[in-house]
Design a protein around this motif. Structure first.
Motif, PDB file in Angstrom:
ATOM      1  N   GLU A 230       1.020  -1.594  -0.288  1.00  0.00           N
ATOM      2  CA  GLU A 230      -0.154   0.341  -0.119  1.00  0.00           C
ATOM      3  C   GLU A 230       0.880   1.224   0.247  1.00  0.00           C
ATOM      4  N   HIS A 231       1.672   1.646   0.716  1.00  0.00           N
ATOM      5  CA  HIS A 231       2.668   2.123   0.703  1.00  0.00           C
ATOM      6  C   HIS A 231       3.436   2.653  -0.155  1.00  0.00           C
ATOM      7  N   TRP A 232       3.311   1.438  -1.123  1.00  0.00           N
ATOM      8  CA  TRP A 232       4.486   1.313  -2.127  1.00  0.00           C
ATOM      9  C   TRP A 232       3.850   1.666  -3.837  1.00  0.00           C
ATOM     10  N   GLY A 233       2.881   1.820  -3.851  1.00  0.00           N
ATOM     11  CA  GLY A 233       1.274   1.539  -4.308  1.00  0.00           C
ATOM     12  C   GLY A 233       2.172   0.960  -5.471  1.00  0.00           C
ATOM     13  N   CYS A 234       1.889  -0.307  -5.152  1.00  0.00           N
ATOM     14  CA  CYS A 234       1.951  -1.551  -6.098  1.00  0.00           C
ATOM     15  C   CYS A 234       1.164  -2.347  -6.681  1.00  0.00           C
ATOM     16  N   THR A 235       0.262  -1.931  -7.811  1.00  0.00           N
ATOM     17  CA  THR A 235      -0.873  -2.867  -8.691  1.00  0.00           C
ATOM     18  C   THR A 235      -1.292  -4.249  -7.823  1.00  0.00           C
ATOM     19  N   LYS A 236      -2.075  -4.796  -7.856  1.00  0.00           N
ATOM     20  CA  LYS A 236      -2.130  -6.367  -7.436  1.00  0.00           C
ATOM     21  C   LYS A 236      -1.257  -6.878  -8.691  1.00  0.00           C
ATOM     22  N   ASP A 237      -0.989  -7.475  -9.825  1.00  0.00           N
ATOM     23  CA  ASP A 237      -0.130  -7.801 -10.562  1.00  0.00           C
ATOM     24  C   ASP A 237       0.921  -7.890  -9.903  1.00  0.00           C
ATOM     25  N   GLN A 238       1.548  -6.773  -9.815  1.00  0.00           N
ATOM     26  CA  GLN A 238       2.702  -6.334  -9.109  1.00  0.00           C
ATOM     27  C   GLN A 238       2.511  -7.442  -7.614  1.00  0.00           C
ATOM     28  N   GLN A 239       2.228  -6.976  -7.259  1.00  0.00           N
ATOM     29  CA  GLN A 239       1.864  -7.594  -5.601  1.00  0.00           C
ATOM     30  C   GLN A 239       2.260  -9.307  -6.283  1.00  0.00           C
ATOM     31  N   CYS A 240       1.215 -10.087  -6.782  1.00  0.00           N
ATOM     32  CA  CYS A 240       1.010 -11.128  -7.104  1.00  0.00           C
ATOM     33  C   CYS A 240       2.828 -11.635  -7.748  1.00  0.00           C
ATOM     34  N   THR A 241       3.486 -11.294  -8.672  1.00  0.00           N
ATOM     35  CA  THR A 241       4.650 -10.971  -8.881  1.00  0.00           C
ATOM     36  C   THR A 241       5.700 -10.720  -7.820  1.00  0.00           C
ATOM     37  N   LEU A 242       5.757 -10.163  -6.957  1.00  0.00           N
ATOM     38  CA  LEU A 242       6.442 -10.015  -5.873  1.00  0.00           C
ATOM     39  C   LEU A 242       6.778 -11.321  -5.533  1.00  0.00           C
ATOM     40  N   LEU A 243       4.984 -11.424  -4.876  1.00  0.00           N
ATOM     41  CA  LEU A 243       5.150 -13.316  -3.993  1.00  0.00           C
ATOM     42  C   LEU A 243       5.659 -14.457  -4.322  1.00  0.00           C
ATOM     43  N   GLY A 244       6.504 -14.035  -6.025  1.00  0.00           N
ATOM     44  CA  GLY A 244       6.707 -14.992  -6.458  1.00  0.00           C
ATOM     45  C   GLY A 244       5.199 -16.031  -7.605  1.00  0.00           C
ATOM     46  N   SER A 245       4.903 -15.067  -8.646  1.00  0.00           N
ATOM     47  CA  SER A 245       3.901 -15.356  -9.607  1.00  0.00           C
ATOM     48  C   SER A 245       3.160 -16.060  -8.460  1.00  0.00           C
ATOM     49  N   ILE A 246       2.197 -16.036  -8.012  1.00  0.00           N
ATOM     50  CA  ILE A 246       1.408 -16.127  -7.601  1.00  0.00           C
ATOM     51  C   ILE A 246      -0.575 -15.684  -8.553  1.00  0.00           C
ATOM     52  N   GLY A 247      -1.274 -17.248  -8.107  1.00  0.00           N
ATOM     53  CA  GLY A 247      -2.359 -16.942  -9.010  1.00  0.00           C
ATOM     54  C   GLY A 247      -3.060 -15.688  -8.553  1.00  0.00           C
ATOM     55  N   ASN A 248      -4.757 -15.523  -8.923  1.00  0.00           N
ATOM     56  CA  ASN A 248      -5.755 -14.472  -8.410  1.00  0.00           C
ATOM     57  C   ASN A 248      -6.068 -15.523  -7.253  1.00  0.00           C
ATOM     58  N   THR A 249      -6.540 -16.299  -7.105  1.00  0.00           N
ATOM     59  CA  THR A 249      -6.891 -17.092  -5.921  1.00  0.00           C
ATOM     60  C   THR A 249      -6.817 -17.065  -4.864  1.00  0.00           C
ATOM     61  N   THR A 250      -5.143 -17.784  -5.232  1.00  0.00           N
ATOM     62  CA  THR A 250      -4.030 -16.989  -4.036  1.00  0.00           C
ATOM     63  C   THR A 250      -4.032 -15.823  -3.234  1.00  0.00           C
ATOM     64  N   TYR A 251      -3.817 -15.018  -4.572  1.00  0.00           N
ATOM     65  CA  TYR A 251      -3.201 -14.252  -3.245  1.00  0.00           C
ATOM     66  C   TYR A 251      -4.325 -12.980  -3.350  1.00  0.00           C
ATOM     67  N   PHE A 252      -6.412 -13.133  -3.952  1.00  0.00           N
ATOM     68  CA  PHE A 252      -7.666 -13.667  -2.531  1.00  0.00           C
ATOM     69  C   PHE A 252      -7.609 -13.856  -1.251  1.00  0.00           C
ATOM     70  N   LYS A 253      -6.639 -14.790  -1.413  1.00  0.00           N
ATOM     71  CA  LYS A 253      -7.330 -15.738  -0.542  1.00  0.00           C
ATOM     72  C   LYS A 253      -5.899 -14.657   1.173  1.00  0.00           C
ATOM     73  N   TYR A 254      -5.135 -14.561   0.547  1.00  0.00           N
ATOM     74  CA  TYR A 254      -3.969 -14.164   1.448  1.00  0.00           C
ATOM     75  C   TYR A 254      -4.091 -12.978   1.600  1.00  0.00           C
ATOM     76  N   LYS A 255      -4.923 -12.436   0.636  1.00  0.00           N
ATOM     77  CA  LYS A 255      -5.392 -10.623   1.039  1.00  0.00           C
ATOM     78  C   LYS A 255      -6.379 -11.193   2.379  1.00  0.00           C
ATOM     79  N   LYS A 256      -7.388 -12.111   2.655  1.00  0.00           N
ATOM     80  CA  LYS A 256      -7.871 -12.218   3.587  1.00  0.00           C
ATOM     81  C   LYS A 256      -7.021 -12.178   5.304  1.00  0.00           C
ATOM     82  N   LEU A 257      -5.315 -11.836   4.837  1.00  0.00           N
ATOM     83  CA  LEU A 257      -5.562 -12.728   6.447  1.00  0.00           C
ATOM     84  C   LEU A 257      -5.584 -13.506   6.842  1.00  0.00           C
ATOM     85  N   PRO A 258      -5.311 -14.880   6.483  1.00  0.00           N
ATOM     86  CA  PRO A 258      -5.669 -16.327   7.290  1.00  0.00           C
ATOM     87  C   PRO A 258      -4.784 -16.609   7.800  1.00  0.00           C
TER      88      PRO A 258
END
Length: 133
Positions: free
Chosen positions: A30-58
């Motif tokens: 959020e501080h860096w202003g990264c897009t969802k796609d950039q975040q997915c890449t930084l996390l290791g090219s994760i898919g959308n399903t994993t990204y949205f699961k992670y966003k829920k901070l489980p």
């Protein structure tokens, strides 16, 4: 004779550790202003399903690769906060600024990290640790 209480090593593979790591990651993004796609890449090219699961901070056991990536980003963030201790906003802007130093060769640190390999994040952290001295 004094007995010293031994603290167990923290379990970085625990679900709680995963949640803490993701909380840090999404706050930094959020501080860096990264897009969802950039975040997915930084996390290791994760898919959308994993990204949205992670966003829920489980409470989630993160893969070693993901933990390693977040660890490098923590190191980058820490180094920038030290280097720009008087101007925290500059610490967040730095990743977007073109940089002529090696290894960046004119691109921003964020662009460099978005090549997607763990070593790219490690390079940025190593560069900043070197600048910090």
């Amino acid at each position: 004779m004094h007995l010293v209480a031994k603290h167990p090593e923290p379990d970085i593979t625990s679900g709680d550790a995963g949640r803490v790591a993701l909380t840090f990651f999404f706050s930094l993004m959020e501080h860096w202003g990264c897009t969802k796609d950039q975040q997915c890449t930084l996390l290791g090219s994760i898919g959308n399903t994993t990204y949205f699961k992670y966003k829920k901070l489980p409470n989630v056991r993160l893969p070693h690769d993901t933990l390693e990536r977040i660890s490098y980003l923590m190191g980058v963030h820490k180094a920038l906060r030290i280097l720009f201790s008087n101007q925290p906003e500059r610490a967040y802007e730095w990743v977007h600024k073109p940089n002529t130093a090696a290894p960046f060769n004119g691109q921003s640190a964020l662009s460099y990290m978005l090549a997607g390999q763990v070593v790219d994040l490690a390079d940025v952290r190593r560069y900043l640790d070197g600048v910090r001295g």
